[in-house]
Design a protein around this motif. Structure first.
Motif, short mmCIF file in Angstrom:
data_model
loop_
_atom_site.label_atom_id
_atom_site.label_comp_id
_atom_site.label_asym_id
_atom_site.label_seq_id
_atom_site.Cartn_x
_atom_site.Cartn_y
_atom_site.Cartn_z
N LYS A 1 0.84 -1.20 0.00
CA LYS A 1 0.00 0.00 0.00
C LYS A 1 0.87 1.24 0.00
O LYS A 1 1.96 1.27 0.55
CB LYS A 1 -0.93 0.00 1.21
N TYR B 1 1.28 5.22 1.16
CA TYR B 1 0.76 6.12 2.17
C TYR B 1 1.32 7.52 1.90
O TYR B 1 2.50 7.71 1.60
CB TYR B 1 1.19 5.69 3.58
N GLU C 1 -5.65 13.84 -7.47
CA GLU C 1 -5.55 12.67 -6.59
C GLU C 1 -6.16 11.44 -7.27
O GLU C 1 -5.60 10.34 -7.21
CB GLU C 1 -6.28 12.95 -5.27
N ALA C 2 -7.32 11.65 -7.91
CA ALA C 2 -8.00 10.54 -8.58
C ALA C 2 -7.18 10.02 -9.75
O ALA C 2 -7.02 8.80 -9.94
CB ALA C 2 -9.39 10.98 -9.06
N LYS D 1 -4.39 7.90 -8.51
CA LYS D 1 -4.84 6.56 -8.12
C LYS D 1 -5.11 5.69 -9.35
O LYS D 1 -4.79 4.51 -9.39
CB LYS D 1 -6.12 6.65 -7.27
N ASN E 1 -8.58 -2.42 -6.75
CA ASN E 1 -8.65 -1.60 -5.53
C ASN E 1 -8.30 -0.15 -5.81
O ASN E 1 -8.95 0.78 -5.31
CB ASN E 1 -7.70 -2.17 -4.47
N CYS E 2 -7.27 0.06 -6.63
CA CYS E 2 -6.88 1.44 -6.97
C CYS E 2 -7.96 2.14 -7.79
O CYS E 2 -8.26 3.32 -7.57
CB CYS E 2 -5.56 1.44 -7.75
N GLU F 1 -10.74 3.26 -5.54
CA GLU F 1 -10.38 4.47 -4.79
C GLU F 1 -10.45 5.70 -5.70
O GLU F 1 -10.88 6.78 -5.28
CB GLU F 1 -8.97 4.33 -4.21
N ASP G 1 -13.99 6.92 -6.14
CA ASP G 1 -14.45 7.68 -4.97
C ASP G 1 -13.87 9.10 -4.96
O ASP G 1 -14.49 10.04 -4.45
CB ASP G 1 -14.06 6.96 -3.68
N LEU G 2 -12.66 9.24 -5.52
CA LEU G 2 -11.98 10.54 -5.50
C LEU G 2 -12.44 11.47 -6.63
O LEU G 2 -12.40 12.69 -6.47
CB LEU G 2 -10.46 10.34 -5.58
N CYS H 1 -12.68 4.11 -15.26
CA CYS H 1 -12.21 3.27 -14.15
C CYS H 1 -13.04 1.99 -14.04
O CYS H 1 -12.50 0.90 -13.82
CB CYS H 1 -12.25 4.04 -12.84
#
Length: 580
Positions: free
Chosen positions: A5, A7, A79-80, A83, A101-102, A105, A108-109, A121
């Motif tokens: 992951k 961070y 940010e999106a 990802k 998973n990416c 995310e 959502d962004l 996506c």
């Protein structure tokens, strides 16, 4: 490391500040020690001096802790995108779960005002699911993508493929139809979309046909179909000079009546009379009755009853040779209708071996070869059939049909010979409607429309009850004059005269499609499906039905224009190729 992951360290975090502060303090102390060392070694005075000044300790200055450089703050869109890029990286490394998973995310962004990016996506998640062998997830994610981006071709195409893997052919056909209509005929053909759609349509049609024929209730077809079946056999094998009053058994007496009904073309009463006659256990005409019962069962698509009767004749050691020949011929037709080509050909071959001088086995084997494009073998058999009976019209029309197919596909130089044989055949059989109908079809295919119409009109005059000739005139009006209204009138007249003619119903449906009258077209194909007698016919009509239904739904759902039949390159070939 793949799969680990990522961070982002938030420098505003209190614990982080404490850690950084400790590190900074240690650095300051180290710097202070170094300064002290340098200062003390340079301030020594020479020895022996009287008033040596007292050394003073030097305290290093505390320096400010340097702040870590701040990363520029990213917008939600950035940010999106970051990802999504990370997901692409995982995908390239074949870590498809990590990629999914990416992408989740990233979805959502992404802000609500970026639905296209979200749809990409979802489509990428579908691609990853495809790699993982999860077609259900492919359908789920593609569907989510299409909610956000309705005409997203890549998502429609990928969902269509997943539906096919799940054997959901109708859904797959609808998606492929959408792809073809959105992209347009030319691009769809070049990209292979139409070819893929046709393949799925065929798979659907084959599957549907088997179920339809298994559940079908036998029914007597159009008289045109029955006439065609009986015109291809020598009824002399069934004729008798026996007078009914000389017969004692009721079954034998009924046989004489049945022959009269067939001659008068009163076919509706024949099946029940055949069953009644056979149940009476006739002493003289049992096997004749069995063969005729088998033929009528075959045209009614009652294959089980047909095979039972033909088998009984073949196994009966007392059967006349010519009746055994007819039983093998027509059992071959049943196997051919069921798609069992090997057993069909075996029966035709056996019929030839049983009686090499009987014309009928050669005719039916030739028709079998024509159906599988074995033109040379078919023409050889038809010439043999004609040599055995020159007054038999059926092999003549089939021969010229086969020669024309060979001229169209293999040797255009044969076309002159085809027209010579058509003229010769017309002179030899001036009262046979099929001769003029075939002549008309060849002329129409050669775009000699006026001459073709004359031949069709003559065929209608000779056989006014055969509505297929009027159907040919209708397609001629459509092709020559682009007059769909006139064609529609003629086909409706033909249908009113013979509601059971599936050929008329199919052509009527095609006209309705051209006029974008989809409910009427579907009703025509539905009725035609109830009348077909072979799995091949049922598969063709089933595919046509679902194809048109999907086109109708797609045009409404995606707000696209339908493809007109005139836009399809094979339209004229489909509608005007001579019927074998």
């Amino acid at each position: 490391m793949v799969g680990s992951k990522m961070y982002n360290v938030d420098l505003s975090d209190t614990k982080t500040k404490i850690v950084l502060g400790v590190a900074a303090a240690g650095t300051a102390l180290a710097l202070g020690g170094a300064l002290y060392y340098m200062s003390s070694s340079k301030s020594e005075t020479p020895s022996g001096s009287a008033d040596t000044p007292k050394k003073e300790s030097i305290t290093p200055k505390e320096e400010a802790v340097p702040e870590a450089p701040k990363e520029p703050e990213l917008t939600p869109l950035e940010e999106a995108d970051k990802k999504k890029a990370a997901g692409n990286g995982f995908f390239k490394k074949s870590d498809f779960e990590g990629a999914i998973n990416c992408y989740l995310e990233a979805i959502d962004l992404y802000p609500e005002e970026n639905p296209v990016e979200k749809s990409h996506c979802y489509q990428n998640m579908a691609a990853a699911s495809e790699k993982l062998g999860k077609p259900e997830d492919v359908v789920k994610y593609c569907s989510k993508a299409l909610v956000l981006n309705q005409k997203y071709i890549k998502a429609i195409q990928r969902r269509a493929t997943a539906y096919e893997k799940l054997n959901k052919y109708e859904a797959s056909i609808k998606d492929w139809t959408a792809v073809c209509l959105i992209e347009g005929p030319e691009k769809s053909m070049k990209s292979g979309y139409m070819a893929t759609s046709d393949r799925v349509l065929k798979a659907y049609g084959d599957e549907k046909a088997k179920k339809l024929m298994a559940a079908r209730v036998p029914r007597l077809p159009s008289h045109t179909v029955i006439n065609s079946a009986l015109d291809n056999i020598h009824m002399r094998d069934f004729h008798t000079t026996t007078k009914p009053e000389t017969l004692e058994n009721m079954g034998d007496k009924l046989y004489i009546q049945i022959l009269s009904d067939i001659e008068k073309k009163e076919y509706d009463v024949v099946p029940d009379k055949l069953d009644k006659a056979i149940s009476e256990e006739p002493a003289k005409f049992l096997n004749q009755l069995r063969v005729l019962r088998g033929i009528f069962a075959w045209v009614m698509a009652d294959y089980q009853t047909a095979l039972q009767n033909f088998d009984a004749v073949i196994l009966d050691t007392k059967s006349y040779m010519r009746l055994k020949v007819q039983a093998h011929i027509h059992r071959g037709e049943v196997y051919q209708a069921k798609g069992d080509k090997n057993r069909a050909l075996a029966d035709y071959n056996t019929a030839v071996q049983l009686d090499e001088d009987h014309p009928d086995p050669y005719l039916h084997r030739a028709q079998f070869y024509l159906s599988i494009e074995g033109l040379e073998q078919a023409i050889k058999d038809l010439n043999k059939c004609i040599s055995l009976d020159e007054e038999f019209a059926a092999p003549w029309t089939q021969l010229v049909y086969g020669q024309y197919q060979m001229a169209r596909t293999m040797s255009p130089s044969l076309l002159d010979e085809v027209f010579r044989n058509l003229s010769k055949m017309q002179e030899k059989f001036p009262n046979v409607a099929d001769v003029f109908a075939l002549y008309g079809q060849v002329l129409q295919d050669q775009r000699q429309f006026s001459a073709a119409e004359e031949k069709f009109q003559e065929a209608q005059r000779l056989s006014p009850d055969n509505v297929t000739y009027k159907a040919h005139v209708a397609t001629l009006k459509m092709m020559a004059e682009n007059n769909f209204d006139a064609a529609l009138v003629l086909l409706n007249e033909a249908h009113e005269k013979d509601p059971k003619c599936d050929f008329v119903l199919e052509n009527l449906g095609m006209i309705y499609i051209q006029k974008q009258m989809y409910p009427e077209a579907l009703e025509c194909f539905k009725k035609a499906l109830e009348l077909v007698k072979t799995e091949a016919e049922a598969a063709h009509l089933s595919a046509l039905y679902i194809g048109i239904q999907c086109q109708w739904e797609v045009c409404d759902e995606y707000n696209v224009k339908p493809v007109s039949l005139a836009d399809l390159q094979d339209f004229s070939q489909m509608m005007t190729a001579p019927q074998g």
